[in-house]
Design a protein around this motif. Structure first.
Motif, mmCIF file in Angstrom:
data_model
loop_
_atom_site.group_PDB
_atom_site.id
_atom_site.type_symbol
_atom_site.label_atom_id
_atom_site.label_comp_id
_atom_site.label_asym_id
_atom_site.label_seq_id
_atom_site.Cartn_x
_atom_site.Cartn_y
_atom_site.Cartn_z
ATOM 1 N N THR A 17 0.834 -1.207 0.000
ATOM 2 C CA THR A 17 0.000 0.000 0.000
ATOM 3 C C THR A 17 0.867 1.254 0.000
ATOM 4 N N PHE A 18 1.937 1.243 0.797
ATOM 5 C CA PHE A 18 2.870 2.371 0.843
ATOM 6 C C PHE A 18 3.467 2.623 -0.541
ATOM 7 N N MET A 19 3.851 1.555 -1.233
ATOM 8 C CA MET A 19 4.457 1.709 -2.554
ATOM 9 C C MET A 19 3.461 2.295 -3.550
ATOM 10 N N GLN A 20 2.195 1.931 -3.409
ATOM 11 C CA GLN A 20 1.168 2.522 -4.268
ATOM 12 C C GLN A 20 0.969 3.995 -3.941
ATOM 13 N N ASP A 21 0.823 4.306 -2.664
ATOM 14 C CA ASP A 21 0.525 5.669 -2.242
ATOM 15 C C ASP A 21 1.706 6.615 -2.408
ATOM 16 N N ARG A 22 2.876 6.206 -1.944
ATOM 17 C CA ARG A 22 4.049 7.095 -1.924
ATOM 18 C C ARG A 22 4.695 7.240 -3.293
ATOM 19 N N PHE A 23 4.803 6.130 -4.029
ATOM 20 C CA PHE A 23 5.505 6.139 -5.306
ATOM 21 C C PHE A 23 4.573 6.084 -6.509
ATOM 22 N N LYS A 24 3.274 6.020 -6.247
ATOM 23 C CA LYS A 24 2.266 5.998 -7.315
ATOM 24 C C LYS A 24 2.503 4.837 -8.282
ATOM 25 N N LEU A 25 2.949 3.694 -7.743
ATOM 26 C CA LEU A 25 3.158 2.514 -8.563
ATOM 27 C C LEU A 25 1.837 1.789 -8.756
ATOM 28 N N THR A 26 1.671 1.183 -9.913
ATOM 29 C CA THR A 26 0.446 0.440 -10.212
ATOM 30 C C THR A 26 0.644 -1.019 -9.818
ATOM 31 N N LEU A 27 -0.104 -1.441 -8.817
ATOM 32 C CA LEU A 27 -0.059 -2.826 -8.357
ATOM 33 C C LEU A 27 -0.890 -3.671 -9.314
ATOM 34 N N ARG A 28 -0.274 -4.696 -9.886
ATOM 35 C CA ARG A 28 -0.966 -5.554 -10.854
ATOM 36 C C ARG A 28 -1.461 -6.859 -10.243
ATOM 37 N N ALA A 29 -0.706 -7.397 -9.268
ATOM 38 C CA ALA A 29 -1.113 -8.680 -8.690
ATOM 39 C C ALA A 29 -0.490 -8.846 -7.316
ATOM 40 N N VAL A 30 -1.167 -9.624 -6.476
ATOM 41 C CA VAL A 30 -0.637 -10.031 -5.181
ATOM 42 C C VAL A 30 -0.789 -11.549 -5.108
ATOM 43 N N SER A 37 4.903 -14.486 3.662
ATOM 44 C CA SER A 37 4.779 -13.158 3.077
ATOM 45 C C SER A 37 3.848 -13.157 1.873
ATOM 46 N N LEU A 38 3.508 -11.948 1.449
ATOM 47 C CA LEU A 38 2.760 -11.723 0.224
ATOM 48 C C LEU A 38 3.730 -11.154 -0.794
ATOM 49 N N HIS A 39 3.488 -11.414 -2.062
ATOM 50 C CA HIS A 39 4.376 -10.951 -3.124
ATOM 51 C C HIS A 39 3.584 -10.074 -4.077
ATOM 52 N N GLY A 40 3.986 -8.801 -4.190
ATOM 53 C CA GLY A 40 3.307 -7.850 -5.051
ATOM 54 C C GLY A 40 4.047 -7.666 -6.360
ATOM 55 N N TYR A 41 3.284 -7.561 -7.431
ATOM 56 C CA TYR A 41 3.848 -7.318 -8.761
ATOM 57 C C TYR A 41 3.318 -5.985 -9.260
ATOM 58 N N PHE A 42 4.252 -5.074 -9.562
ATOM 59 C CA PHE A 42 3.926 -3.722 -10.002
ATOM 60 C C PHE A 42 4.404 -3.509 -11.430
ATOM 61 N N ASP A 43 3.820 -2.486 -12.085
ATOM 62 C CA ASP A 43 4.416 -2.019 -13.330
ATOM 63 C C ASP A 43 5.815 -1.533 -12.987
ATOM 64 N N GLY A 85 4.427 -26.793 1.352
ATOM 65 C CA GLY A 85 3.660 -27.706 0.512
ATOM 66 C C GLY A 85 2.330 -27.121 0.060
ATOM 67 N N GLN A 86 2.080 -25.839 0.384
ATOM 68 C CA GLN A 86 0.827 -25.186 0.006
ATOM 69 C C GLN A 86 0.927 -24.623 -1.409
ATOM 70 N N SER A 87 -0.198 -24.561 -2.054
ATOM 71 C CA SER A 87 -0.281 -24.016 -3.398
ATOM 72 C C SER A 87 -0.387 -22.493 -3.336
ATOM 73 N N ALA A 88 0.412 -21.812 -4.148
ATOM 74 C CA ALA A 88 0.330 -20.352 -4.211
ATOM 75 C C ALA A 88 -1.022 -19.950 -4.791
ATOM 76 N N ARG A 89 -1.560 -18.837 -4.255
ATOM 77 C CA ARG A 89 -2.867 -18.393 -4.752
ATOM 78 C C ARG A 89 -2.841 -16.912 -5.083
ATOM 79 N N LEU A 90 -3.622 -16.560 -6.062
ATOM 80 C CA LEU A 90 -3.768 -15.180 -6.484
ATOM 81 C C LEU A 90 -4.745 -14.487 -5.556
ATOM 82 N N CYS A 91 -4.294 -13.407 -4.901
ATOM 83 C CA CYS A 91 -5.155 -12.664 -3.971
ATOM 84 C C CYS A 91 -5.759 -11.426 -4.615
ATOM 85 N N TYR A 92 -5.066 -10.875 -5.624
ATOM 86 C CA TYR A 92 -5.506 -9.632 -6.248
ATOM 87 C C TYR A 92 -4.960 -9.598 -7.665
#
Length: 98
Positions: A17-30, A37-43, A85-92
């Motif tokens: 959220t900080f990266m979106q707000d402070r740097f105006k980055l477009t979050l594409r997926a979580v 942890s969660l892994h965010g993918y930005f432009d 052993g858990q499957s990764a899932r798309l959250c956003y």
């Protein structure tokens, strides 16, 4: 512990959220890989924004490689986490309009 993993995920979400707000980055997926942890993918940010992110990561004791390294195919939905052993899932997902 489960409580520590949940706390770390909440901190990851705050950082995204900080990266979106402070740097105006477009979050594409979580992606949640089922680990701690969660892994965010930005432009891709500008070189100046990328440099600032690396400095902030260092100040927050975050491994800067999570910001600068290329995509990790193990962090795609459906991949199995090697430790849990858990499957990764798309959250956003925010699709890019062509």
């Amino acid at each position: 512990t489960d409580a520590e993993r949940e706390k770390n995920r909440m901190q990851c979400a705050a950082l995204l959220t900080f990266m979106q707000d402070r740097f105006k980055l477009t979050l594409r997926a979580v992606i949640d890989t089922g680990g701690k942890s969660l892994h965010g993918y930005f432009d891709r940010p500008s070189p100046a924004a990328l440099e600032a992110l690396e400095e902030i990561a260092e100040a927050l004791a975050i491994d800067a490689q999570v910001i600068t390294r290329a995509h990790n195919p193990l962090r795609l939905p459906g991949c199995i986490h090697s430790t849990t052993g858990q499957s990764a899932r798309l959250c956003y997902l925010k699709p890019k309009h062509f």
